[in-house]
Design a protein around this motif. Structure first.
Motif, PDB file in Angstrom:
ATOM      1  N   GLU A   1      59.962 -11.792 -55.437  1.00  0.00           N
ATOM      2  CA  GLU A   1      61.306 -12.265 -55.108  1.00  0.00           C
ATOM      3  C   GLU A   1      62.144 -11.220 -54.365  1.00  0.00           C
ATOM      4  OE1 GLU A   1      62.947 -13.515 -58.827  1.00  0.00           O
ATOM      5  OE2 GLU A   1      61.505 -15.156 -59.033  1.00  0.00           O
ATOM      6  N   ALA A   2      61.639 -10.022 -54.254  1.00  0.00           N
ATOM      7  CA  ALA A   2      62.397  -8.940 -53.615  1.00  0.00           C
ATOM      8  C   ALA A   2      62.563  -9.208 -52.124  1.00  0.00           C
ATOM      9  CB  ALA A   2      61.675  -7.608 -53.823  1.00  0.00           C
ATOM     10  N   GLU A   3      63.638  -8.654 -51.577  1.00  0.00           N
ATOM     11  CA  GLU A   3      63.853  -8.724 -50.133  1.00  0.00           C
ATOM     12  C   GLU A   3      63.208  -7.504 -49.494  1.00  0.00           C
ATOM     13  OE1 GLU A   3      67.730  -9.389 -48.533  1.00  0.00           O
ATOM     14  OE2 GLU A   3      68.293 -10.631 -50.242  1.00  0.00           O
ATOM     15  N   TYR A   4      62.477  -7.747 -48.452  1.00  0.00           N
ATOM     16  CA  TYR A   4      61.839  -6.665 -47.711  1.00  0.00           C
ATOM     17  C   TYR A   4      62.502  -6.615 -46.348  1.00  0.00           C
ATOM     18  CZ  TYR A   4      58.578  -6.887 -51.518  1.00  0.00           C
ATOM     19  OH  TYR A   4      58.028  -6.871 -52.772  1.00  0.00           O
ATOM     20  N   SER A   5      63.209  -5.559 -46.094  1.00  0.00           N
ATOM     21  CA  SER A   5      64.002  -5.456 -44.877  1.00  0.00           C
ATOM     22  C   SER A   5      63.508  -4.304 -44.014  1.00  0.00           C
ATOM     23  CB  SER A   5      65.471  -5.255 -45.227  1.00  0.00           C
ATOM     24  OG  SER A   5      66.238  -5.163 -44.048  1.00  0.00           O
ATOM     25  N   THR A   6      62.842  -4.670 -42.963  1.00  0.00           N
ATOM     26  CA  THR A   6      62.355  -3.671 -42.014  1.00  0.00           C
ATOM     27  C   THR A   6      63.235  -3.616 -40.777  1.00  0.00           C
ATOM     28  OG1 THR A   6      60.938  -5.251 -40.861  1.00  0.00           O
ATOM     29  CG2 THR A   6      59.974  -4.089 -42.744  1.00  0.00           C
ATOM     30  N   GLY A   7      64.169  -4.581 -40.689  1.00  0.00           N
ATOM     31  CA  GLY A   7      65.004  -4.675 -39.499  1.00  0.00           C
ATOM     32  C   GLY A   7      64.436  -5.640 -38.479  1.00  0.00           C
ATOM     33  N   ASN A   8      63.273  -6.190 -38.789  1.00  0.00           N
ATOM     34  CA  ASN A   8      62.613  -7.137 -37.892  1.00  0.00           C
ATOM     35  C   ASN A   8      62.278  -8.369 -38.724  1.00  0.00           C
ATOM     36  OD1 ASN A   8      60.338  -8.563 -36.735  1.00  0.00           O
ATOM     37  ND2 ASN A   8      60.056  -6.843 -35.338  1.00  0.00           N
ATOM     38  N   ASP A   9      62.889  -9.507 -38.403  1.00  0.00           N
ATOM     39  CA  ASP A   9      62.707 -10.707 -39.219  1.00  0.00           C
ATOM     40  C   ASP A   9      61.248 -11.126 -39.353  1.00  0.00           C
ATOM     41  OD1 ASP A   9      65.403 -10.860 -39.734  1.00  0.00           O
ATOM     42  OD2 ASP A   9      65.811 -12.324 -38.140  1.00  0.00           O
ATOM     43  N   ALA A  10      60.500 -11.034 -38.269  1.00  0.00           N
ATOM     44  CA  ALA A  10      59.082 -11.420 -38.329  1.00  0.00           C
ATOM     45  C   ALA A  10      58.316 -10.483 -39.262  1.00  0.00           C
ATOM     46  CB  ALA A  10      58.466 -11.411 -36.932  1.00  0.00           C
ATOM     47  N   GLU A  11      58.590  -9.191 -39.172  1.00  0.00           N
ATOM     48  CA  GLU A  11      57.933  -8.214 -40.048  1.00  0.00           C
ATOM     49  C   GLU A  11      58.358  -8.412 -41.500  1.00  0.00           C
ATOM     50  OE1 GLU A  11      55.559  -5.835 -39.547  1.00  0.00           O
ATOM     51  OE2 GLU A  11      55.328  -6.700 -37.553  1.00  0.00           O
ATOM     52  N   ASP A  12      59.637  -8.732 -41.715  1.00  0.00           N
ATOM     53  CA  ASP A  12      60.125  -8.982 -43.077  1.00  0.00           C
ATOM     54  C   ASP A  12      59.374 -10.148 -43.704  1.00  0.00           C
ATOM     55  OD1 ASP A  12      61.932  -6.985 -42.541  1.00  0.00           O
ATOM     56  OD2 ASP A  12      63.653  -8.339 -42.358  1.00  0.00           O
ATOM     57  N   HIS A  13      59.232 -11.213 -42.947  1.00  0.00           N
ATOM     58  CA  HIS A  13      58.520 -12.399 -43.451  1.00  0.00           C
ATOM     59  C   HIS A  13      57.057 -12.059 -43.737  1.00  0.00           C
ATOM     60  CE1 HIS A  13      57.508 -16.595 -44.007  1.00  0.00           C
ATOM     61  NE2 HIS A  13      56.530 -16.456 -43.132  1.00  0.00           N
ATOM     62  N   HIS A  14      56.439 -11.346 -42.821  1.00  0.00           N
ATOM     63  CA  HIS A  14      55.028 -10.972 -42.981  1.00  0.00           C
ATOM     64  C   HIS A  14      54.849 -10.052 -44.198  1.00  0.00           C
ATOM     65  CE1 HIS A  14      50.909 -10.269 -41.815  1.00  0.00           C
ATOM     66  NE2 HIS A  14      51.111  -8.965 -41.779  1.00  0.00           N
ATOM     67  N   THR A  15      55.752  -9.099 -44.360  1.00  0.00           N
ATOM     68  CA  THR A  15      55.696  -8.182 -45.504  1.00  0.00           C
ATOM     69  C   THR A  15      55.838  -8.953 -46.806  1.00  0.00           C
ATOM     70  OG1 THR A  15      56.585  -6.363 -44.189  1.00  0.00           O
ATOM     71  CG2 THR A  15      56.765  -6.163 -46.588  1.00  0.00           C
ATOM     72  N   HIS A  16      56.767  -9.881 -46.848  1.00  0.00           N
ATOM     73  CA  HIS A  16      56.972 -10.694 -48.049  1.00  0.00           C
ATOM     74  C   HIS A  16      55.715 -11.493 -48.375  1.00  0.00           C
ATOM     75  CE1 HIS A  16      58.423 -14.130 -50.452  1.00  0.00           C
ATOM     76  NE2 HIS A  16      59.081 -13.168 -51.056  1.00  0.00           N
ATOM     77  N   LYS A  17      55.115 -12.112 -47.365  1.00  0.00           N
ATOM     78  CA  LYS A  17      53.879 -12.877 -47.580  1.00  0.00           C
ATOM     79  C   LYS A  17      52.762 -11.987 -48.124  1.00  0.00           C
ATOM     80  CE  LYS A  17      52.241 -15.677 -44.624  1.00  0.00           C
ATOM     81  NZ  LYS A  17      51.767 -16.355 -43.407  1.00  0.00           N
TER      82      LYS A  17
END
Length: 81
Positions: A35-51
């Motif tokens: 459930e954590a937010e992963y914020s890399t500054g890049n929405d696509a990377e954030d989504h990929h990191t979360h997955k």
């Protein structure tokens, strides 16, 4: 690495313990990490990191790979805890 770590059995044992400790912690932190937010500054990377995190912590292979290697309840009790 060979000279600094592998020649010293206590170092290898420490690495082995730490590896198992982290593996045991991942499933226990599944809800938080999923459930954590992963914020890399890049929405696509954030989504990929979360997955990737959801796949990692929810992995049956992870649970199978690390059965209980030590009794955690006893580990933190007693004079040598």
């Amino acid at each position: 690495m060979h000279d600094r770590v592998l020649r010293h059995p206590e170092c290898v044992q420490n690495l082995y313990f730490t590896y198992h400790f982290v593996l045991r912690a991942l499933p226990k932190a599944e809800k938080y990490l999923s459930e954590a937010e992963y914020s890399t500054g890049n929405d696509a990377e954030d989504h990929h990191t979360h997955k990737l995190m959801v796949a990692l912590v929810g992995s049956e292979r992870l649970r199978i790979a690390c059965p209980i290697p030590f009794n955690e309840a006893k580990m933190w009790r007693g004079p040598d805890a």
